[in-house]
Motif scaffolding. Sequence first.
Motif, PDB file in Angstrom:
ATOM      1  N   ASP A  60      45.163  49.940  22.757  1.00 47.33           N
ATOM      2  CA  ASP A  60      44.525  48.624  22.837  1.00 47.33           C
ATOM      3  C   ASP A  60      43.625  48.501  24.056  1.00 47.33           C
ATOM      4  OD1 ASP A  60      45.858  47.918  20.539  1.00 47.33           O
ATOM      5  OD2 ASP A  60      47.520  46.928  21.593  1.00 47.33           O
ATOM      6  N   GLU A  61      43.870  49.336  25.069  1.00 50.84           N
ATOM      7  CA  GLU A  61      43.005  49.335  26.256  1.00 50.84           C
ATOM      8  C   GLU A  61      41.784  50.222  26.079  1.00 50.84           C
ATOM      9  OE1 GLU A  61      46.286  49.902  26.390  1.00 50.84           O
ATOM     10  OE2 GLU A  61      46.867  47.880  27.075  1.00 50.84           O
ATOM     11  N   GLY A  62      41.650  50.852  24.917  1.00 56.38           N
ATOM     12  CA  GLY A  62      40.498  51.709  24.669  1.00 56.38           C
ATOM     13  C   GLY A  62      40.610  53.079  25.294  1.00 56.38           C
ATOM     14  N   ALA A 120      24.493  45.409  27.788  1.00 52.62           N
ATOM     15  CA  ALA A 120      24.082  46.453  28.730  1.00 52.62           C
ATOM     16  C   ALA A 120      25.123  46.680  29.801  1.00 52.62           C
ATOM     17  CB  ALA A 120      22.744  46.073  29.375  1.00 52.62           C
ATOM     18  N   SER A 121      25.904  45.596  30.138  1.00 55.82           N
ATOM     19  CA  SER A 121      26.886  45.739  31.201  1.00 55.82           C
ATOM     20  C   SER A 121      28.171  46.399  30.729  1.00 55.82           C
ATOM     21  CB  SER A 121      27.216  44.357  31.782  1.00 55.82           C
ATOM     22  OG  SER A 121      27.789  43.522  30.792  1.00 55.82           O
ATOM     23  N   GLU A 122      28.375  46.466  29.404  1.00 53.56           N
ATOM     24  CA  GLU A 122      29.592  47.090  28.892  1.00 53.56           C
ATOM     25  C   GLU A 122      29.568  48.590  29.172  1.00 53.56           C
ATOM     26  OE1 GLU A 122      29.959  46.255  24.805  1.00 53.56           O
ATOM     27  OE2 GLU A 122      30.397  44.124  25.054  1.00 53.56           O
ATOM     28  N   PRO A 123      30.645  49.128  29.758  1.00 55.45           N
ATOM     29  CA  PRO A 123      30.667  50.569  30.038  1.00 55.45           C
ATOM     30  C   PRO A 123      30.738  51.386  28.767  1.00 55.45           C
ATOM     31  CG  PRO A 123      32.815  49.588  30.471  1.00 55.45           C
ATOM     32  CD  PRO A 123      31.875  48.452  30.142  1.00 55.45           C
ATOM     33  N   GLY A 124      30.088  52.526  28.762  1.00 50.58           N
ATOM     34  CA  GLY A 124      30.134  53.415  27.618  1.00 50.58           C
ATOM     35  C   GLY A 124      31.406  54.240  27.625  1.00 50.58           C
ATOM     36  N   PRO A 125      31.626  55.015  26.604  1.00 47.82           N
ATOM     37  CA  PRO A 125      32.824  55.861  26.554  1.00 47.82           C
ATOM     38  C   PRO A 125      32.806  56.909  27.655  1.00 47.82           C
ATOM     39  CG  PRO A 125      31.315  56.413  24.780  1.00 47.82           C
ATOM     40  CD  PRO A 125      30.778  55.174  25.412  1.00 47.82           C
ATOM     41  N   GLU A 126      33.973  57.177  28.207  1.00 50.23           N
ATOM     42  CA  GLU A 126      34.112  58.160  29.278  1.00 50.23           C
ATOM     43  C   GLU A 126      35.194  59.152  28.893  1.00 50.23           C
ATOM     44  OE1 GLU A 126      35.398  58.424  34.007  1.00 50.23           O
ATOM     45  OE2 GLU A 126      34.980  56.487  33.081  1.00 50.23           O
ATOM     46  N   VAL A 127      34.868  60.435  28.954  1.00 51.05           N
ATOM     47  CA  VAL A 127      35.797  61.497  28.603  1.00 51.05           C
ATOM     48  C   VAL A 127      35.891  62.455  29.788  1.00 51.05           C
ATOM     49  CG1 VAL A 127      36.297  63.408  27.049  1.00 51.05           C
ATOM     50  CG2 VAL A 127      35.277  61.309  26.146  1.00 51.05           C
ATOM     51  N   ASN A 128      37.108  62.745  30.219  1.00 54.32           N
ATOM     52  CA  ASN A 128      37.344  63.648  31.337  1.00 54.32           C
ATOM     53  C   ASN A 128      38.180  64.837  30.871  1.00 54.32           C
ATOM     54  OD1 ASN A 128      36.021  62.054  33.322  1.00 54.32           O
ATOM     55  ND2 ASN A 128      37.805  60.716  33.429  1.00 54.32           N
ATOM     56  N   ASP A 145      46.075  75.273  27.424  1.00 53.60           N
ATOM     57  CA  ASP A 145      46.132  73.854  27.064  1.00 53.60           C
ATOM     58  C   ASP A 145      45.543  73.029  28.200  1.00 53.60           C
ATOM     59  OD1 ASP A 145      47.361  74.374  24.657  1.00 53.60           O
ATOM     60  OD2 ASP A 145      49.379  74.161  25.451  1.00 53.60           O
ATOM     61  N   VAL A 146      44.633  72.133  27.882  1.00 49.17           N
ATOM     62  CA  VAL A 146      44.055  71.231  28.865  1.00 49.17           C
ATOM     63  C   VAL A 146      44.288  69.799  28.408  1.00 49.17           C
ATOM     64  CG1 VAL A 146      42.286  72.860  29.605  1.00 49.17           C
ATOM     65  CG2 VAL A 146      41.785  71.270  27.748  1.00 49.17           C
ATOM     66  N   ARG A 147      44.277  68.883  29.369  1.00 41.68           N
ATOM     67  CA  ARG A 147      44.459  67.468  29.040  1.00 41.68           C
ATOM     68  C   ARG A 147      43.106  66.792  28.956  1.00 41.68           C
ATOM     69  NH1 ARG A 147      48.207  64.113  28.033  1.00 41.68           N
ATOM     70  NH2 ARG A 147      49.679  65.808  28.314  1.00 41.68           N
ATOM     71  N   VAL A 148      42.916  66.053  27.890  1.00 41.78           N
ATOM     72  CA  VAL A 148      41.684  65.297  27.665  1.00 41.78           C
ATOM     73  C   VAL A 148      42.013  63.811  27.811  1.00 41.78           C
ATOM     74  CG1 VAL A 148      39.792  64.820  26.084  1.00 41.78           C
ATOM     75  CG2 VAL A 148      40.862  67.086  26.091  1.00 41.78           C
ATOM     76  N   ASP A 149      41.341  63.149  28.733  1.00 38.36           N
ATOM     77  CA  ASP A 149      41.526  61.717  28.968  1.00 38.36           C
ATOM     78  C   ASP A 149      40.240  60.992  28.594  1.00 38.36           C
ATOM     79  OD1 ASP A 149      44.126  62.058  30.117  1.00 38.36           O
ATOM     80  OD2 ASP A 149      43.148  62.785  31.924  1.00 38.36           O
ATOM     81  N   ALA A 150      40.369  59.850  27.956  1.00 36.00           N
ATOM     82  CA  ALA A 150      39.196  59.087  27.534  1.00 36.00           C
ATOM     83  C   ALA A 150      39.436  57.610  27.782  1.00 36.00           C
ATOM     84  CB  ALA A 150      38.881  59.331  26.053  1.00 36.00           C
ATOM     85  N   ALA A 151      38.340  56.886  28.006  1.00 39.40           N
ATOM     86  CA  ALA A 151      38.388  55.439  28.217  1.00 39.40           C
ATOM     87  C   ALA A 151      37.103  54.841  27.667  1.00 39.40           C
ATOM     88  CB  ALA A 151      38.557  55.109  29.696  1.00 39.40           C
ATOM     89  N   GLY A 152      37.128  53.519  27.468  1.00 43.42           N
ATOM     90  CA  GLY A 152      35.939  52.828  26.974  1.00 43.42           C
ATOM     91  C   GLY A 152      35.678  53.005  25.503  1.00 43.42           C
TER      92      GLY A 152
END
Length: 312
Positions: free
Chosen positions: A95-97, A35-43, A53-60
């Motif tokens: 590797d950092e997701g 539950a504490s693990e963050p979900g995917p985040e897309v900006n 053209d737009v930049r898409v950044d994602a994490a998690g």
Amino acid sequence: MSRASRRVGLLGLVVAATAAALGAPLVATASASAASEPGPEVNVAGRARVGADVRVDAAGLPAGSLATVVVCGNGGRRGTLDCSVASTVEVGVTDEGTFSIPLRLDAPPMPCPCVVMVSGATQTPVLRPIKLIGHPVDRSAKQRSAVRDGAADIVVTSARLEQASSLGPWFGVPGQVTMLLNLVNNGNRAAVPRLDIGWGASADEATRWVGIPPAPLLEPRQSTTIEVPVSFDPLGNGEQVVAGSVRADGNESTFETGVTVRPWGLFALGLLLVLLVALLLLARVVRRQRSREDRSHDPPAEGVLGVLMGEM
């Protein structure tokens, strides 16, 4: 039942109880960590024009996975049937997701509401709303996206621009204004509003993005005012429109306001220069005219020589 059987049964109960007692904390710990693990985040930018053209950044995201990024109409409800498949971009997750990639916003086959869809790296696609300027909008779909129970609904109650009392913009120095954005949370859940603000000659051209300060957490029925500095280009002249959107829990509130920028000081200097040049030209013409008149009043040289010889 024999005494031996009873002993075996009792031993089984003790073993089962011990295993349950030991397993419960492990299960609880695993559930808590999951539950504490963050979900995917897309900006992604909140608004852009078709073809930009737009930049898409994602994490998690899962490290080493392959993600697919595409712009879709119809809220992406039917998957790739609503998406601009020709402009799909595939990117590997680090590797950092994380990943960061440019995406060309070709027109999707369905009208907006539009989203940027990130799929492949997660079990369910991640959708992020985007206002696609120049693409038709299905108004009925907007009406269906009413506020849900238990969701935040942050709306803009007022948006105004305050100009700095400076003479710089009068002489072409980049003008700066402060946008005062009043927000209120009319929903049933606290949320941090996400702001996208740009400026341009009109609301459809407000794609020059502005740096936005962090927004505070808004509780239900709570309001706040956010100050956003906006800097225009040098030598600006004419109407400058600042527009954008505020989103939270899938609900969006848009706004736009404008200010007129005129480099009056440069206009005055230009007019003064034109008058100065005109005066110089006029003075030159007057001098030439006087010189011609003076030469016309001089006696002829032959007459002067004859008078002088007669006196001799």
